[in-house]
Design an enzyme around this catalytic site. Structure first.
Site, mmCIF file in Angstrom:
data_model
loop_
_atom_site.group_PDB
_atom_site.id
_atom_site.type_symbol
_atom_site.label_atom_id
_atom_site.label_comp_id
_atom_site.label_asym_id
_atom_site.label_seq_id
_atom_site.Cartn_x
_atom_site.Cartn_y
_atom_site.Cartn_z
ATOM 1 N N ASP A 7 0.846 -1.192 0.000
ATOM 2 C CA ASP A 7 0.000 0.000 0.000
ATOM 3 C C ASP A 7 0.882 1.244 0.000
ATOM 4 O O ASP A 7 2.007 1.229 0.523
ATOM 5 C CB ASP A 7 -0.913 0.020 1.227
ATOM 6 C CG ASP A 7 -1.896 1.178 1.181
ATOM 7 O OD1 ASP A 7 -2.593 1.325 0.158
ATOM 8 O OD2 ASP A 7 -1.965 1.932 2.166
ATOM 9 N N GLU A 9 0.694 5.747 0.436
ATOM 10 C CA GLU A 9 -0.044 6.978 0.712
ATOM 11 C C GLU A 9 0.620 8.078 -0.109
ATOM 12 O O GLU A 9 1.852 8.078 -0.277
ATOM 13 C CB GLU A 9 -0.024 7.330 2.196
ATOM 14 C CG GLU A 9 -0.648 6.273 3.107
ATOM 15 C CD GLU A 9 -2.124 6.041 2.865
ATOM 16 O OE1 GLU A 9 -2.785 6.949 2.311
ATOM 17 O OE2 GLU A 9 -2.622 4.968 3.225
ATOM 18 N N GLU A 52 -6.035 18.393 2.186
ATOM 19 C CA GLU A 52 -6.949 17.253 2.034
ATOM 20 C C GLU A 52 -6.218 15.918 2.150
ATOM 21 O O GLU A 52 -6.762 14.944 2.673
ATOM 22 C CB GLU A 52 -7.716 17.338 0.710
ATOM 23 C CG GLU A 52 -6.855 17.403 -0.530
ATOM 24 C CD GLU A 52 -6.526 18.824 -0.960
ATOM 25 O OE1 GLU A 52 -6.278 19.031 -2.158
ATOM 26 O OE2 GLU A 52 -6.536 19.726 -0.087
ATOM 27 N N HIS A 150 -5.691 6.702 7.142
ATOM 28 C CA HIS A 150 -5.166 5.752 6.181
ATOM 29 C C HIS A 150 -3.658 5.634 6.382
ATOM 30 O O HIS A 150 -2.890 6.463 5.896
ATOM 31 C CB HIS A 150 -5.460 6.213 4.745
ATOM 32 C CG HIS A 150 -6.889 6.047 4.352
ATOM 33 N ND1 HIS A 150 -7.288 5.319 3.260
ATOM 34 C CD2 HIS A 150 -8.026 6.513 4.919
ATOM 35 C CE1 HIS A 150 -8.611 5.352 3.161
ATOM 36 N NE2 HIS A 150 -9.071 6.074 4.161
ATOM 37 N N ASP A 155 -2.986 -0.591 6.831
ATOM 38 C CA ASP A 155 -3.827 -0.993 5.708
ATOM 39 C C ASP A 155 -3.329 -2.286 5.079
ATOM 40 O O ASP A 155 -4.131 -3.128 4.651
ATOM 41 C CB ASP A 155 -3.889 0.113 4.663
ATOM 42 C CG ASP A 155 -4.806 1.266 5.086
ATOM 43 O OD1 ASP A 155 -5.349 1.201 6.201
ATOM 44 O OD2 ASP A 155 -4.963 2.216 4.296
#
Length: 229
Positions: A7, A9, A52, A150, A155
């Site tokens: 994963d 980010e 964001e 997250h 994750d």
């Protein structure tokens, strides 16, 4: 078989717009069993992290300021990846960012066919149902209470559990629901081997049956055998 549940980010949605990776994690599976080996790095993207994006993963400019750029961790990352298959939720997104970072570092791209997309797997198995990681955790009873933001490593750990459920649970080799013997292919996990139309004949001899009856009589009514009459 070696697989990595992976994963990332990022600072945004599109590397073509200059967005970068800020965190990468991978969890190792061998023959569908977690080994405990992981790879995890926070990465300085070399650009401000939009508000964001900070809201999604909780990583801001101050935290990432002293983290290494991707170029400094690329060798470690590629060594851990090796030739393993990559298990990724929404694989196209992560692969696009990984290959953009690899290109900047002057390294070959990872072939797209090395990635197994659990999002596509979930949509095929449960058409019309939510297929986010949180939704799949709820479906399979995977505890995701710690997932307030997250985070790539958390994750990955959650996705590893979800992936094993998607391929048939903890013992995927015993899932027989994809057999196609004279019938439409079955993919639901509720399929079970039906009972025999006729019981197998007893293999005990008359002499053995008589000896067992005498033993039961000797043991009395409280014997364990009597519970199954």
């Amino acid at each position: 078989m070696r697989e990595l549940v992976l994963d990332t980010e990022t600072t945004g949605l599109d590397p073509a717009e200059g967005h970068r990776i800020v965190e990468i994690a991978a969890v190792e599976l061998v023959n569908h069993v977690t080994t405990g080996r992981t790879w995890h790095e926070y990465i300085n993207p070399g650009r401000p992290v939009p508000a964001e994006a900070q809201e999604v993963h909780g990583l801001d400019d101050a935290f990432l300021a002293d983290k290494p750029p991707f170029e400094r961790v690329v060798d470690s990352f590629l060594a851990f990846v090796g030739d393993a298959r990559l298990v990724i939720h929404n694989a196209a997104f992560d692969m696009r960012f990984l290959n953009a970072e690899l290109s900047r570092a002057g390294r070959p791209a990872l072939p797209s066919d090395r990635a197994l997309d659990t999002l596509a797997m979930a949509r095929a198995r449960f058409p019309g149902s939510p297929a986010s990681l949180d939704a799949l955790c709820r479906r399979f009873g995977v505890n995701n209470a710690a997932r307030e933001k997250h985070g790539a490593l958390l994750d990955c750990e959650l996705l590893a559990e979800v992936y094993l459920e998607l391929i048939g649970g903890r013992q995927p080799d015993f899932q027989l629901a994809t057999r196609t013997t004279g019938m439409a292919r079955r993919t639901d996990s509720a399929w079970r081997i039906p009972p025999r139309p006729r019981p197998l004949p007893a293999r005990i001899t008359d002499t053995e049956a008589e000896a067992h009856a005498r033993l039961r009589e000797k043991l009395g009514a409280d014997a364990v055998w009597s519970r199954f009459d």
